[in-house]
Motif scaffolding. Structure first.
Motif, PDB file in Angstrom:
ATOM      1  N   LEU A 148       0.858  -1.175   0.000  1.00  0.00           N
ATOM      2  CA  LEU A 148       0.000   0.000   0.000  1.00  0.00           C
ATOM      3  C   LEU A 148       0.895   1.226   0.000  1.00  0.00           C
ATOM      4  O   LEU A 148       1.895   1.263   0.730  1.00  0.00           O
ATOM      5  N   VAL A 149       0.535   2.217  -0.778  1.00  0.00           N
ATOM      6  CA  VAL A 149       1.314   3.436  -0.851  1.00  0.00           C
ATOM      7  C   VAL A 149       0.392   4.634  -0.664  1.00  0.00           C
ATOM      8  O   VAL A 149      -0.554   4.817  -1.442  1.00  0.00           O
ATOM      9  N   GLU A 150       0.689   5.441   0.364  1.00  0.00           N
ATOM     10  CA  GLU A 150      -0.076   6.644   0.620  1.00  0.00           C
ATOM     11  C   GLU A 150       0.559   7.836  -0.091  1.00  0.00           C
ATOM     12  O   GLU A 150       1.773   7.869  -0.314  1.00  0.00           O
ATOM     13  N   SER A 151      -0.270   8.807  -0.407  1.00  0.00           N
ATOM     14  CA  SER A 151       0.212  10.065  -0.976  1.00  0.00           C
ATOM     15  C   SER A 151      -0.760  11.178  -0.619  1.00  0.00           C
ATOM     16  O   SER A 151      -1.884  10.909  -0.168  1.00  0.00           O
ATOM     17  N   SER A 189      -1.135  -2.370  -4.618  1.00  0.00           N
ATOM     18  CA  SER A 189      -0.563  -3.129  -5.724  1.00  0.00           C
ATOM     19  C   SER A 189      -0.207  -4.524  -5.214  1.00  0.00           C
ATOM     20  O   SER A 189       0.060  -4.711  -4.034  1.00  0.00           O
ATOM     21  N   GLY A 190      -0.227  -5.483  -6.128  1.00  0.00           N
ATOM     22  CA  GLY A 190       0.105  -6.854  -5.755  1.00  0.00           C
ATOM     23  C   GLY A 190      -1.043  -7.632  -5.146  1.00  0.00           C
ATOM     24  O   GLY A 190      -0.893  -8.823  -4.864  1.00  0.00           O
ATOM     25  N   THR A 231      -7.991   1.682  -5.104  1.00  0.00           N
ATOM     26  CA  THR A 231      -7.528   2.806  -4.303  1.00  0.00           C
ATOM     27  C   THR A 231      -8.541   3.176  -3.228  1.00  0.00           C
ATOM     28  O   THR A 231      -9.704   2.768  -3.281  1.00  0.00           O
ATOM     29  N   ALA A 232      -8.075   3.962  -2.285  1.00  0.00           N
ATOM     30  CA  ALA A 232      -8.934   4.540  -1.261  1.00  0.00           C
ATOM     31  C   ALA A 232      -8.471   5.965  -1.016  1.00  0.00           C
ATOM     32  O   ALA A 232      -7.344   6.337  -1.377  1.00  0.00           O
TER      33      ALA A 232
END
Length: 126
Positions: free
Chosen positions: A4-7, A25-26, A78-79
């Protein structure tokens, strides 16, 4: 590799707004509830919002209820967390997390989350 990647974090003035995003992802978020947490220096990690996968039902901590809105887009994997009326007490590192299960009747405990992002910093200051 699942991640998980936050931005979307940054510096904002009191009363301002920010929108955080969480991209998976994944793995697919379809079967996971998504939660947002935050942790300020010297404080424990706090769960602030959660959204179910099947019906989009949500849970909010009292500290953010009425100001923050959690949403998800399963098609995009996404969230998001829309944060309005920010104040200095909202300053923290913000994390998204995924807990396996289509529907949770209560917000999952922190130890029930399977995947975590690395966090994005939100600073509210004038």
């Amino acid at each position: 590799q699942a991640q998980l990647v936050e931005s979307g974090g940054g510096l904002v003035q009191p009363g301002g707004s920010l929108s955080l995003s969480c991209a998976a992802s994944g793995f697919t978020l379809d079967f996971y509830a998504i939660g947002w947490f935050r942790q300020a220096p010297g404080k424990e990690r706090e769960g602030i919002a959660c959204i179910n996968s099947d019906d989009g039902s949500t849970f909010y901590a009292d500290s953010v209820k009425g100001r923050f809105t959690i949403s998800r887009d399963n098609a995009k994997n996404t969230a998001s967390l829309q944060m309005n009326s920010l104040n200095p007490e909202d300053t923290a590192m913000y994390y998204c997390a995924a807990a396996y299960g289509n529907h949770w009747y209560e917000s999952p405990r922190i130890d029930e989350y399977d995947y975590w992002g690395q966090g994005t910093q939100v600073t509210v200051s004038s």
